[in-house]
Write an enzyme that holds these catalytic residues in place. Structure first.
Site, PDB file in Angstrom:
ATOM      1  N   GLY A 239      67.592-103.307  -1.542  1.00 33.45           N
ATOM      2  CA  GLY A 239      68.895-103.612  -0.957  1.00 33.45           C
ATOM      3  C   GLY A 239      69.057-105.013  -0.398  1.00 33.45           C
ATOM      4  O   GLY A 239      70.163-105.382   0.021  1.00 33.45           O
ATOM      5  N   GLU A 273      61.236-101.546  -2.454  1.00 34.55           N
ATOM      6  CA  GLU A 273      61.749-101.389  -3.818  1.00 34.55           C
ATOM      7  C   GLU A 273      62.808-102.452  -4.119  1.00 34.55           C
ATOM      8  O   GLU A 273      63.955-102.120  -4.425  1.00 34.55           O
ATOM      9  CB  GLU A 273      62.369 -99.990  -3.963  1.00 34.55           C
ATOM     10  CG  GLU A 273      61.423 -98.848  -3.641  1.00 34.55           C
ATOM     11  CD  GLU A 273      62.130 -97.501  -3.521  1.00 34.55           C
ATOM     12  OE1 GLU A 273      63.374 -97.465  -3.362  1.00 34.55           O
ATOM     13  OE2 GLU A 273      61.429 -96.483  -3.580  1.00 34.55           O
ATOM     14  N   GLY A 275      65.078-105.136  -6.000  1.00 37.51           N
ATOM     15  CA  GLY A 275      65.501-105.402  -7.370  1.00 37.51           C
ATOM     16  C   GLY A 275      66.293-106.682  -7.424  1.00 37.51           C
ATOM     17  O   GLY A 275      65.832-107.728  -7.869  1.00 37.51           O
ATOM     18  N   ARG A 276      67.513-106.609  -6.866  1.00 35.14           N
ATOM     19  CA  ARG A 276      68.448-107.735  -6.916  1.00 35.14           C
ATOM     20  C   ARG A 276      67.835-109.017  -6.341  1.00 35.14           C
ATOM     21  O   ARG A 276      68.025-110.092  -6.889  1.00 35.14           O
ATOM     22  CB  ARG A 276      69.695-107.349  -6.100  1.00 35.14           C
ATOM     23  CG  ARG A 276      70.848-108.299  -6.240  1.00 35.14           C
ATOM     24  CD  ARG A 276      71.938-107.990  -5.212  1.00 35.14           C
ATOM     25  NE  ARG A 276      72.242-106.589  -5.072  1.00 35.14           N
ATOM     26  CZ  ARG A 276      73.245-105.947  -5.681  1.00 35.14           C
ATOM     27  NH1 ARG A 276      74.035-106.588  -6.501  1.00 35.14           N
ATOM     28  NH2 ARG A 276      73.460-104.661  -5.478  1.00 35.14           N
ATOM     29  N   CYS A 355      89.627-103.969 -24.467  1.00 32.32           N
ATOM     30  CA  CYS A 355      90.999-103.447 -24.343  1.00 32.32           C
ATOM     31  C   CYS A 355      91.205-102.684 -23.045  1.00 32.32           C
ATOM     32  O   CYS A 355      91.406-101.465 -23.044  1.00 32.32           O
ATOM     33  CB  CYS A 355      91.300-102.545 -25.522  1.00 32.32           C
ATOM     34  SG  CYS A 355      91.216-103.441 -27.058  1.00 32.32           S
ATOM     35  N   GLU A 356      91.085-103.348 -21.945  1.00 29.13           N
ATOM     36  CA  GLU A 356      91.371-102.758 -20.630  1.00 29.13           C
ATOM     37  C   GLU A 356      91.853-103.870 -19.717  1.00 29.13           C
ATOM     38  O   GLU A 356      91.261-104.968 -19.707  1.00 29.13           O
ATOM     39  CB  GLU A 356      90.096-102.180 -19.997  1.00 29.13           C
ATOM     40  CG  GLU A 356      89.471-101.073 -20.777  1.00 29.13           C
ATOM     41  CD  GLU A 356      89.091 -99.868 -19.924  1.00 29.13           C
ATOM     42  OE1 GLU A 356      89.543 -99.774 -18.756  1.00 29.13           O
ATOM     43  OE2 GLU A 356      88.360 -99.032 -20.440  1.00 29.13           O
ATOM     44  N   TYR A 384      71.679-106.065 -12.492  1.00 32.67           N
ATOM     45  CA  TYR A 384      72.778-105.141 -12.823  1.00 32.67           C
ATOM     46  C   TYR A 384      73.769-105.773 -13.801  1.00 32.67           C
ATOM     47  O   TYR A 384      74.963-105.499 -13.755  1.00 32.67           O
ATOM     48  CB  TYR A 384      73.481-104.648 -11.550  1.00 32.67           C
ATOM     49  CG  TYR A 384      72.514-104.051 -10.545  1.00 32.67           C
ATOM     50  CD1 TYR A 384      71.900-102.837 -10.796  1.00 32.67           C
ATOM     51  CD2 TYR A 384      72.180-104.722  -9.373  1.00 32.67           C
ATOM     52  CE1 TYR A 384      70.985-102.291  -9.899  1.00 32.67           C
ATOM     53  CE2 TYR A 384      71.263-104.198  -8.470  1.00 32.67           C
ATOM     54  CZ  TYR A 384      70.676-102.973  -8.737  1.00 32.67           C
ATOM     55  OH  TYR A 384      69.772-102.443  -7.859  1.00 32.67           O
TER      56      TYR A 384
HETATM   57  N1  LLP Z   1      65.659 -98.254  -4.420  1.00 24.34           N
HETATM   58  C1  LLP Z   1      66.601 -97.319  -4.622  1.00 24.34           C
HETATM   59  C2  LLP Z   1      66.310 -95.947  -4.269  1.00 24.34           C
HETATM   60  C3  LLP Z   1      67.845 -97.694  -5.144  1.00 24.34           C
HETATM   61  O1  LLP Z   1      68.777 -96.765  -5.319  1.00 24.34           O
HETATM   62  C4  LLP Z   1      68.101 -99.042  -5.468  1.00 24.34           C
HETATM   63  C5  LLP Z   1      69.382 -99.440  -6.038  1.00 24.34           C
HETATM   64  C6  LLP Z   1      67.066 -99.985  -5.273  1.00 24.34           C
HETATM   65  C7  LLP Z   1      65.867 -99.557  -4.720  1.00 24.34           C
HETATM   66  C8  LLP Z   1      67.231-101.444  -5.594  1.00 24.34           C
HETATM   67  O2  LLP Z   1      68.210-102.041  -4.828  1.00 24.34           O
HETATM   68  P1  LLP Z   1      68.357-103.639  -4.812  1.00 24.34           P
HETATM   69  O3  LLP Z   1      67.136-104.215  -4.171  1.00 24.34           O
HETATM   70  O4  LLP Z   1      68.506-104.093  -6.216  1.00 24.34           O
HETATM   71  O5  LLP Z   1      69.571-103.895  -4.012  1.00 24.34           O
HETATM   72  N2  LLP Z   1      74.919-101.559  -9.547  1.00 24.34           N
HETATM   73  C9  LLP Z   1      75.109-101.985  -8.177  1.00 24.34           C
HETATM   74  C10 LLP Z   1      73.909-101.736  -7.310  1.00 24.34           C
HETATM   75  C11 LLP Z   1      73.459-100.297  -7.300  1.00 24.34           C
HETATM   76  C12 LLP Z   1      72.170-100.122  -6.562  1.00 24.34           C
HETATM   77  C13 LLP Z   1      71.553 -98.829  -6.912  1.00 24.34           C
HETATM   78  N3  LLP Z   1      70.326 -98.594  -6.246  1.00 24.34           N
HETATM   79  C14 LLP Z   1      75.495-103.467  -8.180  1.00 24.34           C
HETATM   80  O6  LLP Z   1      75.589-104.044  -9.248  1.00 24.34           O
HETATM   81  O7  LLP Z   1      75.716-104.036  -7.117  1.00 24.34           O
END
Ligand code: LLP
Length: 429
Positions: A239, A273, A275-276, A355-356, A384
């Site tokens: 997050g 965890e 990601g982003r 087409c949206e 993402y």
């Molecule tokens: N752990 C869990 C349990 C999660 O559900 C997520 C993301 C992460 C880790 C990784 O989160 P990050 O570090 O990437 O923020 N598609 C949306 C974001 C959805 C996030 C889903 N879960 C967007 O493009 O903003």
């Protein structure tokens, strides 16, 4: 430090000019910088080093095999949320000892797949899931290592579609019920509750939610231990926010400052965890202008990337910086503030061919006049982007390229028309 910069009015990824990549691989094209990916991964590893964390890169963010391999080679584990993501992590060279298996709806087959590969934690989100996992594990003569995912009822205020720790969302066990559920699992022959997990939402631009979440976690861990569960892990999820507009995000150290004391107090090993934070600003989406169009008093620039390539603006009204790859003389490279009035620009909606009416990358954006064939860069597209891409309108999914210094490598080829129908061919009568 993101390795995308203008040199002589041309946007480069590390030492490679983006027009070269567009010419070689076509557009739309995702371009990733290896140095940026590793910089951000290292920033987390370093900031949290005192807790010897298990950093589990969140595969859902960008599951490209080469990117996952890079993560594995540099000490990262993986957070997976489906059998498919587990497959990717394993294919990338990871082993279960560094994989956490998350998700509200794991099937028995996925649980078995995880157990066969000895994943080190299952993040469990409901009572039914807990006992289903226990039964599957018992059937295999195993004990499943579990981290109970708690919904700590905090309002991190991301977006209604990405808040995951407010009351009423489908995620986790309500904080009031975690202990009751854990009590019922005491002595279960197929379960070993060894951790507590939370994921607060995404993207988060403040440290306070983590501080509050960790404090609630500490109390729960004490209670779970009283029940006899040997809690050894505190998983604070992902997050961590990134710069989408300007320099609005916090460094990893700001999150570490509030999380580390709690982990030390809990005498747990920390799991994260992210990601982003790792991959978001390590990627741009390069597209080419097809047409300009004036209608209803608006100026549209129609380019060849669409909602099927990057759905975030459509889905969450997300802001991504967009700027020409090779701006004309007199145009800034790029502006300091993309949301300010910029001399020499006009308000344009950046849209794709889908087409949206909801197919857009930006609305009313200050951009210099563009002409057919110009290249645009949409920034912060590493997370993402491709992971949520689709074939909607039977559009071919984009290619992906990884840049290392002055070299580049295709890490996913552009799809072909034959790919579009491949899964249907054998069923056609
Ligand atoms: N752990 C869990 C349990 C999660 O559900 C997520 C993301 C992460 C880790 C990784 O989160 P990050 O570090 O990437 O923020 N598609 C949306 C974001 C959805 C996030 C889903 N879960 C967007 O493009 O903003």
């Amino acid at each position: 430090m993101d390795h995308f910069a203008y040199r002589n009015r041309v946007l480069h990824c590390e030492d490679v000019p983006l027009p070269d990549l567009a010419a070689e691989y076509g557009t739309p094209l995702f371009v990733y910088s290896r140095a940026t990916l590793l910089h951000h991964l290292t920033a987390i590893q370093t900031a949290f080093a005192p807790a010897d964390p298990v950093v589990a890169y969140s595969v859902k963010t960008n599951g490209n095999l080469s990117i996952c391999k890079l993560m594995a080679e540099h000490g990262s584990g993986f957070d997976v949320t489906s059998g498919g993501e587990l497959y990717r992590a394993l294919r990338a060279g990871s082993n279960g000892a560094k994989i956490v298996f998350a998700g509200v709806g794991k099937t028995d087959a996925e649980m078995r797949y995880g157990l066969e590969n000895n994943v080190f934690l299952f993040n469990v989100e409901s009572e039914e899931e807990l006992f289903a996992l226990g039964a599957v594990a018992q059937g295999m003569g195993r004990k499943a290592p579990v981290a109970l995912r708690v919904n700590p009822d905090l309002p991190p205020k991301t977006h209604a579609k990405t808040d995951t720790s407010v009351k009423g969302v489908k995620f986790g066990l309500d904080i009031e019920t975690v202990l009751e559920v854990a009590q019922r699992a005491v002595g279960h022959p197929g379960l070993e509750i060894v951790g507590l997990h939370m994921h607060l939402g995404s993207p988060i631009l403040k440290a306070e939610p983590y501080q509050q979440g960790a404090a609630k976690g500490l109390q729960l861990i004490a209670e779970l231990r009283k029940q006899g569960h040997p809690i050894a892990y505190l998983n604070m999820g992902g997050g961590f926010g990134i710069h989408y507009r300007k320099q609005e995000a916090l460094p990893a150290s700001a999150f570490a400052e509030v999380i580390l004391p709690a982990v030390q107090q809990a005498k747990c090993r920390l799991v994260l965890e992210p990601g982003r934070f790792v991959v978001g600003n390590a990627g741009v989406l390069v597209s080419r202008v097809i047409f300009n169009k004036e209608t209803g008093g608006k100026h549209y620039v129609i380019q060849d990337a669409a909602m099927n390539d990057l759905i975030r603006p459509t889905l969450y009204d997300s802001f991504h910086r967009i700027w020409p790859v090779a701006p004309a003389a007199g145009v800034p490279t790029p502006p300091d503030d993309f949301e300010a009035e910029i001399p020499g620009t006009l308000k344009q909606d950046v849209v794709g061919p889908v087409c949206e009416s909801g197919d857009f990358l930006a609305k009313a954006r200050n951009l210099p006049p563009l002409k057919r064939g110009d290249l645009l860069a949409t920034f912060s597209a590493g997370a993402y982007g491709m992971a949520m891409a689709s074939n909607y309108n039977s559009r071919l999914r984009a290619a992906e390229v990884l840049v290392t210094g002055g070299t580049h490598r295709l890490i996913r080829r552009r799809e072909t028309f034959a790919d579009l129908t491949a899964c249907e061919e054998s069923c056609v009568r």
